[in-house]
Design a protein around this motif. Structure first.
Motif, PDB file in Angstrom:
ATOM      1  N   LEU B  54      11.191  25.826 -25.022  1.00 20.69           N
ATOM      2  CA  LEU B  54      11.082  25.153 -25.541  1.00 20.69           C
ATOM      3  C   LEU B  54      11.184  25.420 -27.035  1.00 20.69           C
ATOM      4  O   LEU B  54      11.160  25.886 -27.907  1.00 20.69           O
ATOM      5  N   ASP B  55      12.701  24.832 -27.601  1.00 23.62           N
ATOM      6  CA  ASP B  55      13.079  24.565 -28.783  1.00 23.62           C
ATOM      7  C   ASP B  55      12.382  22.733 -29.063  1.00 23.62           C
ATOM      8  O   ASP B  55      12.129  22.108 -28.933  1.00 23.62           O
ATOM      9  N   THR B  56      13.430  23.200 -30.870  1.00 22.21           N
ATOM     10  CA  THR B  56      13.904  21.575 -31.691  1.00 22.21           C
ATOM     11  C   THR B  56      14.450  20.989 -30.538  1.00 22.21           C
ATOM     12  O   THR B  56      13.651  19.580 -30.294  1.00 22.21           O
ATOM     13  N   ALA B  57      15.665  21.471 -30.296  1.00 20.35           N
ATOM     14  CA  ALA B  57      16.155  20.491 -29.004  1.00 20.35           C
ATOM     15  C   ALA B  57      14.969  19.404 -28.035  1.00 20.35           C
ATOM     16  O   ALA B  57      15.552  18.545 -27.959  1.00 20.35           O
ATOM     17  N   GLY B  58      15.082  21.031 -27.619  1.00 19.38           N
ATOM     18  CA  GLY B  58      13.692  19.906 -26.315  1.00 19.38           C
ATOM     19  C   GLY B  58      12.904  18.895 -26.692  1.00 19.38           C
ATOM     20  O   GLY B  58      12.624  18.263 -25.542  1.00 19.38           O
TER      21      GLY B  58
END
Lengths: 260, 366
Positions: B54-58
């Motif tokens: 999970l990254d910031t976009a997700g």
């Protein structure tokens, strides 16, 4: 974050040599950067700090040795993949002057992903907020921003593709102390929350003392890398002078004063 | 890392996300989740415990869902990330809507005219200032920076000799060639000498030299002064107590006013030489005959008419070049913009002035 033998290093620099003509800048530079670590690079002027950073991202082809990212030679990584691996913050920001701030942040997303414009805009604004920029800054042109805002906008662009590694070339140079410590806090936040690995060239002793897990010192065309307390005890004359000068002591006292 | 996926449990109340919810998959994820939402509108929880990345976009996409539905199964780091992203104040700022085309033309024309008037005033003001500074410097010659003047004469004049000479030679070749071809059917090919001599001396020599110098020197004036302006060198001069006009503008103006007439004379001569080569090759004329013919065809006035224009053109090219240089603001791109404007404007001025001179000379009968 201490070095463990079992963990694969994020960046491995091995026996790197760099020469400009007959002038040798790096003779045998070897060090590792572990995942989630913040490493500071220091050295006298002309010791090749920026050259080292450029070698690490593959902007400069070294004259010898190799740089490995996640176990692969940096030069074997295709450009599109490289963009998702690193974010780089250049000394002067290097924002594209013909694009607005939000367009600057959107550029890597547009180039390397299939994200539609609407979501892309929202993501760009999110990155700006993440870099502590006001939302209205998105429609401004880089020329309209102040020095601190340029750095933040450049940081937002560096974070555009959520890279695991962030490289910073003198992030706090030219900023006033308040803005600079705000920037330090921001990098700390990103490191803790996103697990970013950070390599930063810096002259800012405050940043070194507050942020860096380990510091790589470029002396005698080599790198000596260690934690700060150990470096403070190091016998090399340049290192002694660097970390025991009046400014270093002041920075250290200040850090201890507000230490968490 | 595996692809993003989302599945609903049997009752359609709980959505389970799998794979990587990162920037590479975020568009697809947003799309799938929207489809899932229309299919199972009454979902009650989103389970992210099976997400691999999970990254910031997700996180941004999850936060959008998270406003309606609770998100379950987040690890500590994921929860921290979600909290971080959901706390960000995101609002897409509105850009100004462009005007409809019809209005844009009207508004644009109006703005342009107003700007033109203001610009004319600025040019005249700058011209006045320069003339004052020039007069001031000439009255006190010890303050004249002769080193600087001679340096500029070298770079404007001597360094430009090859290109100006080549240009004049080539233009004369073209003129002579066309002249012979057009006049031959009437048996008047020997008049080609008149054609070449008069057109080079009166118009072509000075006009083309001025255009060349506007491109070569006008732009370098703007760029040189512009870089100094951008790097605050001009401000530094002022702080040290040196008038930037006296230091930067006056020597350049004097140099270009001296160099351009000399270059024009050189171009005239090279033009006559170039004309001779072609005429000699096509209609077999000797050097004495050629010179004799020029003597008969062209008056000293013709040379004078051409040469008198050179310092005027030089003055305007210099003024425009320096003015735009000093108008550079801090940024690097403004140097490029000002340089372009400076060249376009000085070439336009040269052409307009030349037309004006033509009418003037016609009226006074030279």
């Amino acid at each position: 974050m201490t070095k463990k033998k079992t963990v694969e290093p994020m960046i491995a620099v091995r026996q790197v040599q760099n020469r400009f003509g007959t002038q040798v800048v790096h003779e045998d530079v070897t060090f590792d950067v572990m995942p989630g670590e913040i490493v500071g690079i220091v050295g006298g002027s002309g010791s090749g700090k920026s050259v080292l950073l450029k070698t690490m991202v593959g902007l400069r082809v070294q004259n010898g040795g190799e740089v490995r990212i996640g176990g692969r030679d940096i030069r074997a990584v295709p450009p599109a993949e490289r963009a998702g691996l690193f974010g780089m913050l250049f000394q002067q920001g290097a924002l594209f002057s013909s694009l607005s701030v939000a367009q600057n942040v959107m550029l890597p997303m547009k180039e390397h992903t299939d994200i539609k414009l609407k979501l892309c805009k929202k993501l760009a604004q999110m990155k700006l907020a993440l870099a502590d920029l006001p939302q209205e800054a998105g429609i401004k042109m880089p020329a309209e921003l102040s020095g601190g805002m340029v750095k933040r906008a450049a940081l937002a662009r560096a974070l555009a593709l959520d890279p695991p590694i962030l490289l910073l070339d003198e992030p706090t140079a030219g900023l006033d102390p308040l803005t600079a410590s705000g920037f330090d806090a921001l990098i700390k936040k990103l490191n803790v929350n996103l697990g970013l690995t950070v390599v930063m060239v810096t002259h800012d002793l405050d940043s070194l003392f507050t942020l860096c897990h380990r510091v790589a010192v470029l002396v005698d065309k080599k790198v000596i890398i260690d934690t700060l307390p150990n470096l403070m005890q190091h016998s090399h004359p340049w290192i002694r002078e660097y970390f025991h000068g009046p400014r270093a002591r002041a920075a250290q006292v200040a850090t201890e004063g507000r230490d968490d | 890392m595996s692809e993003f996926g989302c599945t609903a449990d049997s009752k359609g109340k709980r959505i389970v996300l799998t794979g990587a919810l990162t920037i590479a998959h975020v568009q697809q994820a947003a799309h799938q989740l929207r489809a899932m939402h229309t299919q199972h509108g009454d979902w009650q929880a989103v389970d992210i415990s099976k997400l691999e990345a999970l990254d910031t976009a997700g996180a941004l996409v999850l936060c959008d869902i998270g406003r309606d539905v609770p998100i379950a199964g987040a690890s500590d780091t994921q929860r921290a990330l979600l909290e971080l992203v959901s706390a960000l104040p995101i609002a897409i700022p509105k850009t100004k809507r462009p005007l409809p085309p019809a209005r844009r033309i009207v508004v644009g024309t109006g703005r342009y005219m107003v700007e033109l008037a203001a610009e004319s005033r600025r040019v005249v003001t700058f011209m006045g200032k320069s003339v004052l500074a020039l007069a001031h410097a000439l009255r006190r010659p010890q303050r004249l920076r002769l080193n600087s003047v001679s340096h500029h004469i070298e770079s404007i004049g001597i360094d430009a000799l090859p290109i100006i000479g080549l240009m004049a030679f080539m233009i004369a070749v073209v003129l002579a060639y066309q002249g012979v071809a057009q006049l031959k059917p009437y048996g008047g090919e020997s008049f080609t000498v008149d054609l070449v001599a008069i057109s080079i001396l009166r118009e072509m020599g000075v006009l083309l030299t001025a255009i060349m110098v506007a491109g070569r020197t006008g732009s370098s004036f703007t760029a040189e002064i512009g870089v100094m302006k951008a790097r605050e060198e001009v401000d530094a001069l002022e702080v040290i107590g040196i008038d930037p006009f006296e230091m930067l503008v006056v020597p350049r103006l004097i140099a270009i006013i001296i160099a351009l007439p000399l270059l024009t004379f050189f171009a005239n001569m090279m033009g006559l030489v170039g004309g001779f080569f072609i005429i000699n090759a096509l209609i077999d004329i000797s050097v004495p005959q050629y010179l004799e013919r020029i003597h008969l065809a062209a008056q000293i006035d013709d040379l004078f008419v051409g040469m008198i224009k050179a310092p005027v053109f030089a003055f305007f090219i210099g003024i425009i070049g320096c003015m735009h240089g000093l108008r550079v603001t801090g940024s690097a791109e403004s140097i490029g913009r000002e340089t372009t404007t400076s060249v376009v404007k000085s070439i336009f001025l040269v052409l307009a002035l030349d037309a004006f001179f033509s009418i003037l000379f016609q009226q006074v009968g030279i």
